[in-house]
Design an enzyme around this catalytic site. Sequence first.
Site, PDB file in Angstrom:
ATOM      1  N   GLU A 212       0.871  -1.141   0.014  1.00 55.76           N
ATOM      2  CA  GLU A 212       0.254  -0.083   0.082  1.00 55.76           C
ATOM      3  C   GLU A 212       0.984   1.278   0.145  1.00 55.76           C
ATOM      4  O   GLU A 212       0.702   2.206   0.784  1.00 55.76           O
ATOM      5  CB  GLU A 212      -1.062  -0.262   1.182  1.00 55.76           C
ATOM      6  CG  GLU A 212      -2.032  -0.989   1.066  1.00 55.76           C
ATOM      7  CD  GLU A 212      -3.248  -0.888   2.050  1.00 55.76           C
ATOM      8  OE1 GLU A 212      -2.985  -0.344   2.942  1.00 55.76           O
ATOM      9  OE2 GLU A 212      -4.014  -1.749   1.989  1.00 55.76           O
ATOM     10  N   GLU A 336      -5.284  -8.420  -0.838  1.00 56.44           N
ATOM     11  CA  GLU A 336      -6.106  -8.226   0.472  1.00 56.44           C
ATOM     12  C   GLU A 336      -7.458  -8.009  -0.016  1.00 56.44           C
ATOM     13  O   GLU A 336      -7.852  -7.182  -0.858  1.00 56.44           O
ATOM     14  CB  GLU A 336      -5.531  -6.923   1.219  1.00 56.44           C
ATOM     15  CG  GLU A 336      -4.423  -6.959   1.794  1.00 56.44           C
ATOM     16  CD  GLU A 336      -4.042  -5.942   2.684  1.00 56.44           C
ATOM     17  OE1 GLU A 336      -5.061  -5.193   3.064  1.00 56.44           O
ATOM     18  OE2 GLU A 336      -2.969  -5.520   2.981  1.00 56.44           O
TER      19      GLU A 336
END
Length: 529
Positions: A212, A336
């Site tokens: 991320e 995810e």
Amino acid sequence: MNLHKKLLIKCRYYAKIGTYGKMCRKQALHKTSRKEKAMSIKMYVNGSDRKGHINPEIYGHFSEHLGRCIYNGIYVGEDSNIPNTKGIRNDIVEAFKNIKMPVLRWPGGCFADEYHWKDGIGEKSQRKKMINTHWGGVTEDNSFGTHEFFDFCEMVGCEPYLSGNLGSGTVREMSEWIEYITSDNDSPMTQLRKKNGREKPWKLKYLGVGNESWGCGGNMSPEQYSALYKQYQTYCRNYGTNQLYKVACGPNGDDYNWTKVITENITPWHTNAVSLHYYTVPTGKWEDKGNATGFTDEEYYITLEKTWYMETLVKRHCDILNVNNPENNIKLVVDEWGTWYNVEEGTNPGFLFQQNTMRDAMVASINLNIFNSHCDRISMANLAQAVNVLQALILTEGEKMILTPTYHVFDLYKNHQNAELCYSSIEDEKQEGYNLPVISQSVSVNSDNEMTLTVSNCSLTECRTIEADIRGFSFDSVRARILSAESNAHNTFDEPENVTITEFDKITKIDSGITFTLPPCSVVEIILS
């Protein structure tokens, strides 16, 4: 005679013919609005039309240093009264082996970009402590580190997937971690590993370079990340026969520009895949995401509608990959995904502990069918998270352990692993008032010449009779299992088998294939051989 009374009479009959009757009777008692007759839907399957290989890693999982996922979840320590091997819970290992867990991602998540691996090796009493600044501000003693993670993966029989620290780490730190794990040369890192008790190197295939990076991993632009990625991955070497499969940080949800920019700057020479993160948040508001239990029918349908948005995301990101990488040698890794609700009342808000209901099972079913259908480009997907966090497979409380409805879906779907996706389609029918298909499905054939159909019915009020026209595949036997319950139903430590898989024998073989009736809010696995 009113509808409710008719349904009760009908379900008394069904009760005589097994589990399906019990489910119908339970639904009738609580869902008086159900239509008396099941609606019929046509399904088409061509077993000889193969669409791609379903990598086992599509059924992967994620374990972050977050809440009670690692500590007091997977890892309880060698001195625990809970049965363990090297501090790792034996019952959790067996549960993961049962669903053939293919790969496990670690140590994060956001945690990965503040994790310094050398703090988690060596004598445990001498390891540095650290503050988990992302999740609850708790102090961790680093007793679960590289050796413990690889021990766990070996016990389960799954591939390890490491998330490397690009955000706060250095090129040298990441490079030396790979050398420590995989090198058999005479070098300082190899000698350090041997000193710490591991003579032979481990096998490491999957490496994520940063996590991320558009957010908690550094708040970077795609241009900035692309440059750093190319630098870091250069020094992540292949030692001996070990070959790394490198995953670049991809987009957050519908950030299509991120995918476009990094795949214009990062080539197959640099990476094997880019990641995608997307969570199903019922309200769409991070400050109040909705509750894991006690939700309304409308909230149930909205949740599944938001889950189906994964199909749009995958398709559009794949469209960009098809333009920038028409050779299809940069894959998509959805590392995810899952539901994200408000934490359970009375728990640490930084631990992200939530219950898991039949609604979550439906979310899992829909997502896995989507990933199967895009297996030509998706090489891996990792549910968040494995234990005690978000859409967990397993919940623990001291020595107690329960399997969630989501776990049971992975059990129903495990026969798809390493199989060939077959053409399948179903008559398009949307849930009234929502952009949500009522039926989700996927079909595959494995090396044992078994055809597996996984089908779910998201309707809360109506059965669906599926008439499956099956071409290009002959079969003699049919066996099936089903998961079905009220949408809010879930397992607790007092009632650990409130929601569980049962045998499903209400299938009829017909000239063109099979026909079967799915109760509301259900997921079925059918195996033809």
